[in-house]
Scaffold this motif. Structure first.
Motif, short mmCIF file in Angstrom:
data_model
loop_
_atom_site.label_atom_id
_atom_site.label_comp_id
_atom_site.label_asym_id
_atom_site.label_seq_id
_atom_site.Cartn_x
_atom_site.Cartn_y
_atom_site.Cartn_z
N TYR A 35 -45.69 6.02 -14.76
CA TYR A 35 -44.35 6.15 -15.31
C TYR A 35 -43.64 4.81 -15.47
CZ TYR A 35 -44.38 11.22 -14.69
OH TYR A 35 -44.66 12.56 -14.78
N ALA A 36 -43.86 3.90 -14.53
CA ALA A 36 -43.05 2.68 -14.53
C ALA A 36 -43.80 1.51 -13.91
CB ALA A 36 -41.76 2.91 -13.75
N LEU A 37 -43.43 0.32 -14.37
CA LEU A 37 -43.92 -0.95 -13.84
C LEU A 37 -42.75 -1.89 -13.69
CD1 LEU A 37 -46.92 -1.74 -16.22
CD2 LEU A 37 -47.07 -0.86 -13.90
N THR A 38 -42.85 -2.80 -12.73
CA THR A 38 -41.82 -3.83 -12.60
C THR A 38 -42.40 -5.06 -11.92
OG1 THR A 38 -39.61 -4.34 -11.77
CG2 THR A 38 -40.92 -2.83 -10.44
N TYR A 39 -42.13 -6.21 -12.52
CA TYR A 39 -42.50 -7.50 -11.91
C TYR A 39 -41.44 -7.87 -10.89
CZ TYR A 39 -45.87 -8.59 -15.66
OH TYR A 39 -46.94 -8.59 -16.51
N SER A 40 -41.87 -8.42 -9.76
CA SER A 40 -40.92 -8.90 -8.77
C SER A 40 -40.17 -10.11 -9.34
CB SER A 40 -41.64 -9.32 -7.48
OG SER A 40 -40.74 -10.01 -6.63
N PRO A 41 -38.83 -10.08 -9.28
CA PRO A 41 -38.08 -11.23 -9.78
C PRO A 41 -38.15 -12.43 -8.84
CG PRO A 41 -36.58 -9.62 -8.85
CD PRO A 41 -37.96 -9.01 -8.83
N LEU A 42 -38.56 -12.21 -7.58
CA LEU A 42 -38.60 -13.29 -6.60
C LEU A 42 -40.02 -13.80 -6.35
CD1 LEU A 42 -35.98 -11.89 -4.07
CD2 LEU A 42 -35.63 -13.48 -5.97
N ASP A 43 -41.01 -13.06 -6.82
CA ASP A 43 -42.41 -13.46 -6.68
C ASP A 43 -43.14 -12.94 -7.91
OD1 ASP A 43 -45.16 -13.64 -6.15
OD2 ASP A 43 -44.87 -13.33 -4.00
N GLY A 44 -43.27 -13.77 -8.92
CA GLY A 44 -43.83 -13.38 -10.20
C GLY A 44 -45.29 -12.94 -10.16
N PHE A 45 -45.95 -13.07 -9.02
CA PHE A 45 -47.33 -12.62 -8.90
C PHE A 45 -47.44 -11.20 -8.37
CE2 PHE A 45 -47.80 -17.28 -8.57
CZ PHE A 45 -48.61 -17.47 -9.68
N LEU A 46 -46.31 -10.54 -8.13
CA LEU A 46 -46.34 -9.16 -7.65
C LEU A 46 -45.84 -8.21 -8.73
CD1 LEU A 46 -44.93 -9.48 -4.02
CD2 LEU A 46 -47.31 -9.30 -4.74
N LEU A 47 -46.59 -7.13 -8.92
CA LEU A 47 -46.25 -6.10 -9.88
C LEU A 47 -46.32 -4.76 -9.16
CD1 LEU A 47 -45.87 -5.43 -13.01
CD2 LEU A 47 -48.33 -4.96 -12.99
N ALA A 48 -45.29 -3.93 -9.32
CA ALA A 48 -45.27 -2.60 -8.71
C ALA A 48 -45.46 -1.56 -9.81
CB ALA A 48 -43.95 -2.36 -7.99
N SER A 49 -46.26 -0.53 -9.50
CA SER A 49 -46.48 0.57 -10.44
C SER A 49 -46.18 1.89 -9.76
CB SER A 49 -47.93 0.56 -10.95
OG SER A 49 -48.85 0.63 -9.88
N ALA A 50 -45.58 2.82 -10.52
CA ALA A 50 -45.21 4.14 -10.00
C ALA A 50 -45.96 5.20 -10.79
CB ALA A 50 -43.71 4.35 -10.14
#
Length: 126
Positions: A35-50
């Motif tokens: 449903y969703a993805l978001t890049y961490s604004p404080l650590d550009g190497f982390l991506l969260a997926s839901a």
């Protein structure tokens, strides 16, 4: 130069390069649609997926591997977003009508990234 990610209903996160939009990587692990993805604004190497599999996964874009799997929703997780000010903190929501606030402690981050000792996170902060 940069990249963008897409959340696909086949459960695969696809990473494309910019400006050519060529496929760079496919991140597999979810067992349902995304449903969703978001890049961490404080650590550009982390991506969260839901996803529909009731999980949130945190991916390391340097290694293209999942670091953490977060499980606390009783149904599809439909939204995820990182805090713009608090490191390693994110919020999720889903069809179970629950809001969850997650915080990964600095010790956990160090253990996971430094030694590969990553755990599944099942207890949200709220």
């Amino acid at each position: 130069e940069g990249e963008f990610a897409t959340a696909c209903w086949d459960g695969v996160v696809r990473i494309f390069g910019l400006p050519d939009a060529l496929l760079k990587a496919e991140l597999r692990g979810h067992t349902g649609g995304l449903y969703a993805l978001t890049y961490s604004p404080l650590d550009g190497f982390l991506l969260a997926s839901a996803g529909a599999d009731r999980t949130v996964r945190i991916w390391d874009l340097r290694t293209m591997e999942v670091l953490w799997i977060m499980r606390a929703h009783g149904d599809h997780v439909t939204t995820v977003d990182w805090s713009p000010t608090e490191p390693f903190t994110l919020a999720t929501g889903g069809w179970d009508r629950k809001f969850r606030l997650w915080q990964i402690g600095p010790e956990e981050v160090e253990a996971c990234r430094g030694r590969g000792d990553c755990s599944q996170i099942t207890a949200p902060r709220a």
